[in-house]
Motif scaffolding. Structure first.
Motif, PDB file in Angstrom:
ATOM      1  N   GLN A  62       0.652  -1.225   0.045  1.00  0.00           N
ATOM      2  CA  GLN A  62       0.157  -0.299  -0.252  1.00  0.00           C
ATOM      3  C   GLN A  62       0.827   1.073   0.189  1.00  0.00           C
ATOM      4  OE1 GLN A  62      -2.553   0.737   3.540  1.00  0.00           O
ATOM      5  NE2 GLN A  62      -4.144   1.587   2.200  1.00  0.00           N
ATOM      6  N   MET A  63       0.551   2.067  -0.850  1.00  0.00           N
ATOM      7  CA  MET A  63       1.182   3.651  -0.851  1.00  0.00           C
ATOM      8  C   MET A  63      -0.162   4.653  -0.251  1.00  0.00           C
ATOM      9  SD  MET A  63       3.009   5.363  -3.738  1.00  0.00           S
ATOM     10  CE  MET A  63       1.630   5.528  -5.305  1.00  0.00           C
ATOM     11  N   LYS A  64       0.449   5.200   0.636  1.00  0.00           N
ATOM     12  CA  LYS A  64      -0.396   6.473   1.711  1.00  0.00           C
ATOM     13  C   LYS A  64       0.473   7.287   1.675  1.00  0.00           C
ATOM     14  CE  LYS A  64      -2.180   4.593   5.485  1.00  0.00           C
ATOM     15  NZ  LYS A  64      -2.387   4.530   6.582  1.00  0.00           N
ATOM     16  N   THR A  65      -0.696   8.189   2.839  1.00  0.00           N
ATOM     17  CA  THR A  65       0.163   9.503   3.130  1.00  0.00           C
ATOM     18  C   THR A  65       0.139   9.168   4.888  1.00  0.00           C
ATOM     19  OG1 THR A  65      -1.832  10.897   3.566  1.00  0.00           O
ATOM     20  CG2 THR A  65      -0.370  10.868   1.232  1.00  0.00           C
ATOM     21  N   THR A  66       1.034  10.222   5.020  1.00  0.00           N
ATOM     22  CA  THR A  66       0.979  10.283   6.937  1.00  0.00           C
ATOM     23  C   THR A  66       0.017  10.392   7.025  1.00  0.00           C
ATOM     24  OG1 THR A  66       1.885  12.348   6.894  1.00  0.00           O
ATOM     25  CG2 THR A  66       3.251   9.904   7.475  1.00  0.00           C
ATOM     26  N   LYS A  67      -0.536  10.713   8.941  1.00  0.00           N
ATOM     27  CA  LYS A  67      -1.957  11.274   9.262  1.00  0.00           C
ATOM     28  C   LYS A  67      -2.284  12.658   8.737  1.00  0.00           C
ATOM     29  CE  LYS A  67      -3.238   7.827  12.689  1.00  0.00           C
ATOM     30  NZ  LYS A  67      -3.080   7.866  13.996  1.00  0.00           N
ATOM     31  N   GLU A  68      -1.180  13.293   8.688  1.00  0.00           N
ATOM     32  CA  GLU A  68      -1.029  15.129   8.254  1.00  0.00           C
ATOM     33  C   GLU A  68      -1.231  15.655   7.485  1.00  0.00           C
ATOM     34  OE1 GLU A  68       0.759  13.391  10.682  1.00  0.00           O
ATOM     35  OE2 GLU A  68       0.811  13.496  12.315  1.00  0.00           O
ATOM     36  N   GLU A  69      -0.925  14.365   6.098  1.00  0.00           N
ATOM     37  CA  GLU A  69      -1.607  14.246   5.127  1.00  0.00           C
ATOM     38  C   GLU A  69       0.451  15.472   4.065  1.00  0.00           C
ATOM     39  OE1 GLU A  69      -4.346  15.976   3.024  1.00  0.00           O
ATOM     40  OE2 GLU A  69      -5.594  13.942   4.137  1.00  0.00           O
ATOM     41  N   LEU A  71       3.500  13.724   3.627  1.00  0.00           N
ATOM     42  CA  LEU A  71       4.634  13.021   3.674  1.00  0.00           C
ATOM     43  C   LEU A  71       4.112  11.757   2.680  1.00  0.00           C
ATOM     44  CD1 LEU A  71       7.144  13.683   6.136  1.00  0.00           C
ATOM     45  CD2 LEU A  71       7.058  14.674   4.279  1.00  0.00           C
ATOM     46  N   ILE A  72       4.449  10.972   1.882  1.00  0.00           N
ATOM     47  CA  ILE A  72       4.305   9.794   0.677  1.00  0.00           C
ATOM     48  C   ILE A  72       5.206   8.767   1.691  1.00  0.00           C
ATOM     49  CG2 ILE A  72       3.001   8.773  -0.903  1.00  0.00           C
ATOM     50  CD1 ILE A  72       2.789  11.140  -2.251  1.00  0.00           C
ATOM     51  N   TYR A  73       4.400   7.627   2.116  1.00  0.00           N
ATOM     52  CA  TYR A  73       5.172   5.946   2.341  1.00  0.00           C
ATOM     53  C   TYR A  73       4.351   5.368   1.120  1.00  0.00           C
ATOM     54  CZ  TYR A  73       8.408   8.246   6.764  1.00  0.00           C
ATOM     55  OH  TYR A  73       8.511   8.708   6.997  1.00  0.00           O
ATOM     56  N   VAL A  74       5.881   4.081   1.210  1.00  0.00           N
ATOM     57  CA  VAL A  74       4.960   2.811   0.718  1.00  0.00           C
ATOM     58  C   VAL A  74       5.056   1.579   1.697  1.00  0.00           C
ATOM     59  CG1 VAL A  74       6.704   2.212   0.099  1.00  0.00           C
ATOM     60  CG2 VAL A  74       4.752   1.156  -0.778  1.00  0.00           C
ATOM     61  N   ILE A  75       4.329   0.553   2.021  1.00  0.00           N
ATOM     62  CA  ILE A  75       4.202  -0.099   2.882  1.00  0.00           C
ATOM     63  C   ILE A  75       4.520  -1.614   2.307  1.00  0.00           C
ATOM     64  CG2 ILE A  75       1.787  -0.602   3.854  1.00  0.00           C
ATOM     65  CD1 ILE A  75       2.840  -1.165   6.249  1.00  0.00           C
ATOM     66  N   GLY A  76       5.287  -2.465   2.903  1.00  0.00           N
ATOM     67  CA  GLY A  76       5.354  -3.871   1.739  1.00  0.00           C
ATOM     68  C   GLY A  76       6.009  -4.525   3.133  1.00  0.00           C
ATOM     69  N   LEU A  77       6.834  -5.678   2.329  1.00  0.00           N
ATOM     70  CA  LEU A  77       6.990  -6.996   3.158  1.00  0.00           C
ATOM     71  C   LEU A  77       8.529  -7.037   2.024  1.00  0.00           C
ATOM     72  CD1 LEU A  77       5.215 -10.348   3.517  1.00  0.00           C
ATOM     73  CD2 LEU A  77       5.607  -8.082   5.003  1.00  0.00           C
ATOM     74  N   LEU A  78       9.887  -7.001   2.480  1.00  0.00           N
ATOM     75  CA  LEU A  78      11.329  -6.599   2.515  1.00  0.00           C
ATOM     76  C   LEU A  78      11.490  -7.955   2.481  1.00  0.00           C
ATOM     77  CD1 LEU A  78      12.953  -3.885   2.091  1.00  0.00           C
ATOM     78  CD2 LEU A  78      14.114  -4.131   3.917  1.00  0.00           C
ATOM     79  N   ASN A  79      12.356  -8.053   1.518  1.00  0.00           N
ATOM     80  CA  ASN A  79      12.794  -9.649   1.029  1.00  0.00           C
ATOM     81  C   ASN A  79      11.679 -10.475   0.605  1.00  0.00           C
ATOM     82  OD1 ASN A  79      15.368  -9.340  -0.048  1.00  0.00           O
ATOM     83  ND2 ASN A  79      16.198  -9.022   2.160  1.00  0.00           N
ATOM     84  N   LYS A 108      -1.785  -9.784   4.803  1.00  0.00           N
ATOM     85  CA  LYS A 108      -2.326  -8.626   4.043  1.00  0.00           C
ATOM     86  C   LYS A 108      -2.651  -8.609   5.937  1.00  0.00           C
ATOM     87  CE  LYS A 108      -4.214 -10.047   0.346  1.00  0.00           C
ATOM     88  NZ  LYS A 108      -5.032 -10.744  -0.510  1.00  0.00           N
ATOM     89  N   LYS A 109      -3.005  -9.212   6.968  1.00  0.00           N
ATOM     90  CA  LYS A 109      -3.762  -8.948   8.199  1.00  0.00           C
ATOM     91  C   LYS A 109      -2.691  -8.237   8.948  1.00  0.00           C
ATOM     92  CE  LYS A 109      -5.752 -11.039  11.957  1.00  0.00           C
ATOM     93  NZ  LYS A 109      -6.364 -12.223  12.894  1.00  0.00           N
ATOM     94  N   ARG A 110      -1.165  -8.782   8.595  1.00  0.00           N
ATOM     95  CA  ARG A 110      -0.163  -8.035   9.540  1.00  0.00           C
ATOM     96  C   ARG A 110       0.269  -6.644   9.071  1.00  0.00           C
ATOM     97  NH1 ARG A 110       3.977 -11.356   8.014  1.00  0.00           N
ATOM     98  NH2 ARG A 110       5.532 -10.141   8.981  1.00  0.00           N
ATOM     99  N   LEU A 111       0.043  -6.625   7.833  1.00  0.00           N
ATOM    100  CA  LEU A 111       0.108  -5.734   6.637  1.00  0.00           C
ATOM    101  C   LEU A 111      -1.115  -4.157   6.988  1.00  0.00           C
ATOM    102  CD1 LEU A 111       1.455  -6.662   3.602  1.00  0.00           C
ATOM    103  CD2 LEU A 111       2.927  -5.115   4.987  1.00  0.00           C
ATOM    104  N   LEU A 112      -1.872  -4.421   7.327  1.00  0.00           N
ATOM    105  CA  LEU A 112      -3.047  -3.545   7.417  1.00  0.00           C
ATOM    106  C   LEU A 112      -3.005  -3.088   8.596  1.00  0.00           C
ATOM    107  CD1 LEU A 112      -5.778  -2.908   6.220  1.00  0.00           C
ATOM    108  CD2 LEU A 112      -7.399  -4.559   7.416  1.00  0.00           C
ATOM    109  N   ALA A 118       0.196   4.044  12.590  1.00  0.00           N
ATOM    110  CA  ALA A 118       1.235   4.929  11.693  1.00  0.00           C
ATOM    111  C   ALA A 118       1.816   4.594  10.754  1.00  0.00           C
ATOM    112  CB  ALA A 118       2.082   6.081  12.479  1.00  0.00           C
ATOM    113  N   ILE A 119       1.800   5.154   9.392  1.00  0.00           N
ATOM    114  CA  ILE A 119       2.808   3.951   8.868  1.00  0.00           C
ATOM    115  C   ILE A 119       3.766   4.555   8.469  1.00  0.00           C
ATOM    116  CG2 ILE A 119       2.384   5.784   6.325  1.00  0.00           C
ATOM    117  CD1 ILE A 119       1.848   3.318   4.894  1.00  0.00           C
TER     118      ILE A 119
END
Length: 212
Positions: A62-69, A71-79, A108-112, A118-119
């Motif tokens: 997923q790619m989303k902004t911080t709560k304050e909008e 910065l943009i972050y992407v979250i996922g699984l490294l390796n 998916k559950k862990r990532l969500l 706070a991403i």
């Protein structure tokens, strides 16, 4: 440029840009990265990035902004294993591979869960915490929203959280005596160490006063 000068055109361009939120500006500055990430998420393709000076595979969720909008972050699984989030500017050597992936339901559950708090702190280090807030602390909790963790429940003056360790420390240590970290013990010990080290700095200064 019809019916306007070059200077008017650029003035209008800059004014329009400055009216954008910081996240919208980042989407422009890092348009290549956002396009690659969106394509990788949509087509479930692995990204290749540099992390800790090593080439790594990154499975974007997923790619989303911080709560304050801001910065943009992407979250996922490294390796394909460890939950990790990156701010766009930290994505070095980003390339889109032809290798595909599928997240398991548990992943998916862990990532969500990691991204919902706070991403920018998203890691595999969520802890269950118990924190007591004074009346002033409760007022500060309502007022200070930057990096604020969301409580799972509140019982009188006791707030319960399931949030990243670093987020809890960074947020509540600014409350001083108005927030007491009760559990887990490693969170309480980290807060105690933070305040003791800060106090030691000022006690040292009292022995040798700073000259104005």
């Amino acid at each position: 440029l019809k019916n306007q000068s070059v200077s008017s055109y650029f003035r209008s361009l800059f004014h329009n840009y400055l009216r954008l939120s910081q996240a919208e500006r980042e989407a422009i500055i890092f348009s290549r990265e956002t396009n690659l990430i969106n394509e990788a998420i949509e087509k479930r393709r692995i990204l290749r990035i540099k992390a800790n000076k090593k080439d790594c595979d990154f499975y974007p969720y997923q790619m989303k902004t911080t709560k304050e909008e801001y910065l943009i972050y992407v979250i996922g699984l490294l390796n394909g294993k460890t939950i990790y989030s990156f701010h766009l500017y930290k994505l070095k050597g980003l390339t889109l591979t032809n290798h595909t992936f599928e997240f398991k339901p548990e992943e998916k559950k862990r990532l969500l869960k990691a991204s919902s708090s706070a991403i920018e702190y998203a890691r595999d280090n969520l802890i269950e915490a118990k924190i007591r807030l004074t009346n002033n602390g409760q007022k500060s909790f309502k007022r200070i929203w930057h990096n604020r963790p969301e409580p799972t429940r509140i019982v009188n003056d006791i707030y319960y959280f399931e949030a990243p360790f670093d987020q809890l420390i960074h947020y509540f240590t600014r409350f001083g005596k108005d927030a007491e970290m009760l559990l887990p013990l490693k969170l309480r010990s980290a807060a105690e160490k933070f305040y003791k080290e800060g106090l030691a700095v000022y006690e040292e200064k009292e022995k040798a006063p700073i000259k104005e």
